[in-house]
Design a protein around this motif. Structure first.
Motif, PDB file in Angstrom:
ATOM      1  N   LYS A  91       3.917   3.735   2.443  1.00 30.20           N
ATOM      2  CA  LYS A  91       2.674   3.788   3.220  1.00 30.20           C
ATOM      3  C   LYS A  91       1.676   4.753   2.587  1.00 30.20           C
ATOM      4  O   LYS A  91       0.473   4.482   2.515  1.00 30.20           O
ATOM      5  CB  LYS A  91       2.971   4.217   4.659  1.00 30.20           C
ATOM      6  N   GLU A  92       2.187   5.893   2.103  1.00 29.77           N
ATOM      7  CA  GLU A  92       1.308   6.889   1.470  1.00 29.77           C
ATOM      8  C   GLU A  92       0.685   6.325   0.187  1.00 29.77           C
ATOM      9  O   GLU A  92      -0.508   6.507  -0.067  1.00 29.77           O
ATOM     10  CB  GLU A  92       2.103   8.165   1.164  1.00 29.77           C
ATOM     11  N   LEU A  93       1.493   5.613  -0.602  1.00 26.96           N
ATOM     12  CA  LEU A  93       0.961   4.999  -1.824  1.00 26.96           C
ATOM     13  C   LEU A  93      -0.101   3.959  -1.499  1.00 26.96           C
ATOM     14  O   LEU A  93      -1.133   3.856  -2.174  1.00 26.96           O
ATOM     15  CB  LEU A  93       2.089   4.356  -2.634  1.00 26.96           C
ATOM     16  N   LYS A  94       0.158   3.181  -0.460  1.00 29.07           N
ATOM     17  CA  LYS A  94      -0.814   2.164  -0.049  1.00 29.07           C
ATOM     18  C   LYS A  94      -2.115   2.831   0.415  1.00 29.07           C
ATOM     19  O   LYS A  94      -3.219   2.391   0.083  1.00 29.07           O
ATOM     20  CB  LYS A  94      -0.227   1.301   1.064  1.00 29.07           C
ATOM     21  N   ARG A  95      -1.979   3.910   1.187  1.00 30.02           N
ATOM     22  CA  ARG A  95      -3.149   4.654   1.665  1.00 30.02           C
ATOM     23  C   ARG A  95      -3.970   5.206   0.495  1.00 30.02           C
ATOM     24  O   ARG A  95      -5.193   5.127   0.477  1.00 30.02           O
ATOM     25  CB  ARG A  95      -2.680   5.790   2.574  1.00 30.02           C
ATOM     26  N   GLN A  96      -3.271   5.741  -0.500  1.00 29.59           N
ATOM     27  CA  GLN A  96      -3.961   6.295  -1.676  1.00 29.59           C
ATOM     28  C   GLN A  96      -4.698   5.205  -2.454  1.00 29.59           C
ATOM     29  O   GLN A  96      -5.829   5.404  -2.907  1.00 29.59           O
ATOM     30  CB  GLN A  96      -2.962   6.998  -2.592  1.00 29.59           C
ATOM     31  N   SER A  97      -4.069   4.045  -2.606  1.00 27.74           N
ATOM     32  CA  SER A  97      -4.724   2.963  -3.346  1.00 27.74           C
ATOM     33  C   SER A  97      -5.955   2.458  -2.599  1.00 27.74           C
ATOM     34  O   SER A  97      -6.993   2.155  -3.207  1.00 27.74           O
ATOM     35  CB  SER A  97      -3.743   1.815  -3.616  1.00 27.74           C
ATOM     36  N   LYS A  98      -5.878   2.386  -1.262  1.00 28.35           N
ATOM     37  CA  LYS A  98      -7.048   1.986  -0.461  1.00 28.35           C
ATOM     38  C   LYS A  98      -8.181   3.001  -0.631  1.00 28.35           C
ATOM     39  O   LYS A  98      -9.351   2.639  -0.758  1.00 28.35           O
ATOM     40  CB  LYS A  98      -6.673   1.872   1.026  1.00 28.35           C
ATOM     41  N   LYS A  99      -7.810   4.281  -0.614  1.00 31.99           N
ATOM     42  CA  LYS A  99      -8.809   5.337  -0.760  1.00 31.99           C
ATOM     43  C   LYS A  99      -9.484   5.245  -2.128  1.00 31.99           C
ATOM     44  O   LYS A  99     -10.703   5.407  -2.251  1.00 31.99           O
ATOM     45  CB  LYS A  99      -8.128   6.697  -0.580  1.00 31.99           C
ATOM     46  N   LYS A 100      -8.673   4.960  -3.166  1.00 32.31           N
ATOM     47  CA  LYS A 100      -9.219   4.809  -4.521  1.00 32.31           C
ATOM     48  C   LYS A 100     -10.195   3.634  -4.592  1.00 32.31           C
ATOM     49  O   LYS A 100     -11.265   3.724  -5.189  1.00 32.31           O
ATOM     50  CB  LYS A 100      -8.087   4.578  -5.523  1.00 32.31           C
ATOM     51  N   GLU A 101      -9.821   2.511  -3.999  1.00 32.92           N
ATOM     52  CA  GLU A 101     -10.688   1.328  -4.007  1.00 32.92           C
ATOM     53  C   GLU A 101     -12.017   1.626  -3.310  1.00 32.92           C
ATOM     54  O   GLU A 101     -13.083   1.250  -3.805  1.00 32.92           O
ATOM     55  CB  GLU A 101     -10.004   0.162  -3.304  1.00 32.92           C
ATOM     56  N   LYS A 102     -11.933   2.293  -2.173  1.00 29.29           N
ATOM     57  CA  LYS A 102     -13.140   2.626  -1.409  1.00 29.29           C
ATOM     58  C   LYS A 102     -14.042   3.563  -2.212  1.00 29.29           C
ATOM     59  O   LYS A 102     -15.263   3.389  -2.274  1.00 29.29           O
ATOM     60  CB  LYS A 102     -12.735   3.278  -0.087  1.00 29.29           C
ATOM     61  N   SER A 103     -13.431   4.543  -2.867  1.00 28.44           N
ATOM     62  CA  SER A 103     -14.187   5.497  -3.680  1.00 28.44           C
ATOM     63  C   SER A 103     -14.852   4.795  -4.871  1.00 28.44           C
ATOM     64  O   SER A 103     -16.005   5.056  -5.197  1.00 28.44           O
ATOM     65  CB  SER A 103     -13.252   6.601  -4.163  1.00 28.44           C
ATOM     66  N   ALA A 104     -14.104   3.884  -5.508  1.00 26.17           N
ATOM     67  CA  ALA A 104     -14.656   3.155  -6.658  1.00 26.17           C
ATOM     68  C   ALA A 104     -15.834   2.284  -6.226  1.00 26.17           C
ATOM     69  O   ALA A 104     -16.847   2.177  -6.934  1.00 26.17           O
ATOM     70  CB  ALA A 104     -13.571   2.294  -7.295  1.00 26.17           C
ATOM     71  N   LYS A 105     -15.705   1.677  -5.063  1.00 23.03           N
ATOM     72  CA  LYS A 105     -16.790   0.828  -4.545  1.00 23.03           C
ATOM     73  C   LYS A 105     -18.043   1.663  -4.261  1.00 23.03           C
ATOM     74  O   LYS A 105     -19.160   1.272  -4.604  1.00 23.03           O
ATOM     75  CB  LYS A 105     -16.307   0.134  -3.266  1.00 23.03           C
ATOM     76  N   ALA A 106     -17.853   2.831  -3.649  1.00 25.37           N
ATOM     77  CA  ALA A 106     -18.991   3.715  -3.363  1.00 25.37           C
ATOM     78  C   ALA A 106     -19.638   4.203  -4.656  1.00 25.37           C
ATOM     79  O   ALA A 106     -20.866   4.272  -4.764  1.00 25.37           O
ATOM     80  CB  ALA A 106     -18.533   4.902  -2.521  1.00 25.37           C
ATOM     81  N   TRP A 107     -18.822   4.532  -5.657  1.00 27.96           N
ATOM     82  CA  TRP A 107     -19.349   5.007  -6.937  1.00 27.96           C
ATOM     83  C   TRP A 107     -20.170   3.906  -7.617  1.00 27.96           C
ATOM     84  O   TRP A 107     -21.250   4.160  -8.140  1.00 27.96           O
ATOM     85  CB  TRP A 107     -18.203   5.443  -7.837  1.00 27.96           C
ATOM     86  N   LYS A 108     -19.656   2.679  -7.590  1.00 28.26           N
ATOM     87  CA  LYS A 108     -20.386   1.560  -8.202  1.00 28.26           C
ATOM     88  C   LYS A 108     -21.720   1.340  -7.492  1.00 28.26           C
ATOM     89  O   LYS A 108     -22.749   1.101  -8.128  1.00 28.26           O
ATOM     90  CB  LYS A 108     -19.538   0.290  -8.134  1.00 28.26           C
ATOM     91  N   SER A 109     -21.712   1.473  -6.183  1.00 26.00           N
ATOM     92  CA  SER A 109     -22.946   1.324  -5.419  1.00 26.00           C
ATOM     93  C   SER A 109     -23.973   2.386  -5.821  1.00 26.00           C
ATOM     94  O   SER A 109     -25.149   2.089  -6.020  1.00 26.00           O
ATOM     95  CB  SER A 109     -22.635   1.426  -3.930  1.00 26.00           C
ATOM     96  N   ARG A 110     -23.506   3.638  -5.951  1.00 28.95           N
ATOM     97  CA  ARG A 110     -24.419   4.713  -6.370  1.00 28.95           C
ATOM     98  C   ARG A 110     -24.981   4.457  -7.754  1.00 28.95           C
ATOM     99  O   ARG A 110     -26.163   4.654  -8.011  1.00 28.95           O
ATOM    100  CB  ARG A 110     -23.679   6.060  -6.351  1.00 28.95           C
ATOM    101  N   MET A 111     -24.127   4.019  -8.680  1.00 34.80           N
ATOM    102  CA  MET A 111     -24.573   3.764 -10.054  1.00 34.80           C
ATOM    103  C   MET A 111     -25.576   2.608 -10.100  1.00 34.80           C
ATOM    104  O   MET A 111     -26.549   2.647 -10.849  1.00 34.80           O
ATOM    105  CB  MET A 111     -23.380   3.475 -10.962  1.00 34.80           C
TER     106      MET A 111
END
Length: 116
Positions: free
Chosen positions: A10-30
């Motif tokens: 569950k922790e690994l899944k949570r971390q991967s979701k957090k990474k995806e969300k962060s990457a999406k936000a970063w792409k939006s900013r760029m």
């Protein structure tokens, strides 16, 4: 022990979701930053093209007027237009275009020491 394994998963899944969300936000900013840079470059090339013309056109530079103006030629690099390709010299369009150099404003009527 099984409980511990499911927690780790569950922790690994949570971390991967957090990474995806962060990457999406970063792409939006760029993307937003790139769009802003493109818009500023468009305004800059427009203003440089108008400044080359000189006169009243160069005095009234604004990003709001870019959308309103309808140019006859197609814009090229550096603010030039395709219609300007005909090597004719363009008449200056500033308010002082028809005046001579400073000190030479008057027209010569006659010689200064003309015999009358």
């Amino acid at each position: 022990k099984q409980n511990n394994v499911t927690r780790i998963k569950k922790e690994l899944k949570r971390q991967s979701k957090k990474k995806e969300k962060s990457a999406k936000a970063w792409k939006s900013r760029m993307d937003q930053q790139q769009a802003g840079m493109d818009e500023r470059q468009k305004i800059r090339t427009h203003n440089l093209g108008k400044r080359k013309l000189g006169g009243a056109a160069a005095a009234n530079l604004s990003s709001k007027r870019i959308a309103e103006e309808k140019d006859v030629g197609t814009p090229l690099a550096g603010g030039a237009t395709a219609a300007a390709g005909d090597k004719k010299k363009r008449r200056r369009s500033n308010p002082h275009a028809d005046k001579a150099r400073a000190g030479f404003e008057g027209k010569k009527q006659d010689f200064l020491n003309a015999k009358k």
